[in-house]
Each structure stands twice: as structure tokens, then as C-alpha cells.
Design a protein around this motif. Sequence first.
Motif, PDB file in Angstrom:
ATOM      1  N   SER A  13       3.653  -6.403   8.449  1.00  0.00           N
ATOM      2  CA  SER A  13       2.643  -6.750   7.494  1.00  0.00           C
ATOM      3  C   SER A  13       2.082  -8.640   6.970  1.00  0.00           C
ATOM      4  N   LEU A  39       4.632  -2.244  -0.087  1.00  0.00           N
ATOM      5  CA  LEU A  39       3.742  -3.332   0.141  1.00  0.00           C
ATOM      6  C   LEU A  39       1.942  -2.771   0.046  1.00  0.00           C
ATOM      7  N   GLY A  42       1.022  -2.188  -2.649  1.00  0.00           N
ATOM      8  CA  GLY A  42       0.346  -2.998  -3.815  1.00  0.00           C
ATOM      9  C   GLY A  42       1.667  -3.679  -4.803  1.00  0.00           C
ATOM     10  N   ASP A  44       5.382  -4.801  -5.735  1.00  0.00           N
ATOM     11  CA  ASP A  44       5.687  -6.001  -5.491  1.00  0.00           C
ATOM     12  C   ASP A  44       7.177  -5.915  -4.690  1.00  0.00           C
TER      13      ASP A  44
END
Length: 94
Positions: A13, A39, A42, A44
Motif C-alpha cells: 500500500s 484503500l 478510496g 477509510d
Amino acid sequence: MLATAVEFLRDRSGLTSNRLLRAAVAAYNSGAGNVLRALAAGLDVDYYTAGRNYSSDVLDRAGWFHAHEAMAVGAATLAPDVVATTEGEGILRS
């Protein structure tokens, strides 16, 4: 387990520091795949966790205990005959 998640998520990531820690804690609850999926979308890191706030809640609680541990150690030093209770009051040791 947490160290493995940190390594896995760091490699995949690019997260660092506090965001990486939050992601690893979230992965403990919902799985690393779900964290990566959040992720990628987009979202949390807590999006797929219990209550959608697992890592935030765990880290908030850890901070609370860390802050209060210092107070408890100081209180034990100043008043070794007093035991704290869950209500925040003290009782004398017998």
C-alpha cells in the motif's frame, strides 16, 4: 500477527507511520485483503471493520490506558495503600 500485517500492508500500500499502524489494526479485525480493498476504493481503512471504527477505537483505548498508566504508577508511588477501582475511586488495602 500485527507485525506481519504491518509488513504485508507496507509492501502493498505504501502506507507509513500512523496510517500503517491503523491499517494493521484494521486488518486484525477485517483481514488485510479488506483493508487493501478499502484503500483501493478510496475508503477509510476501517470501512470493513466492526462498527467501521475498529482501529480508531483500539488506538484511542490504547492511548487512554497509556495516559492513565502513568497516573496509576504515580498514585501507587504516592499512596501505596490505596487501590483504584473501576469507578475511579480508591479503596484502602487491607
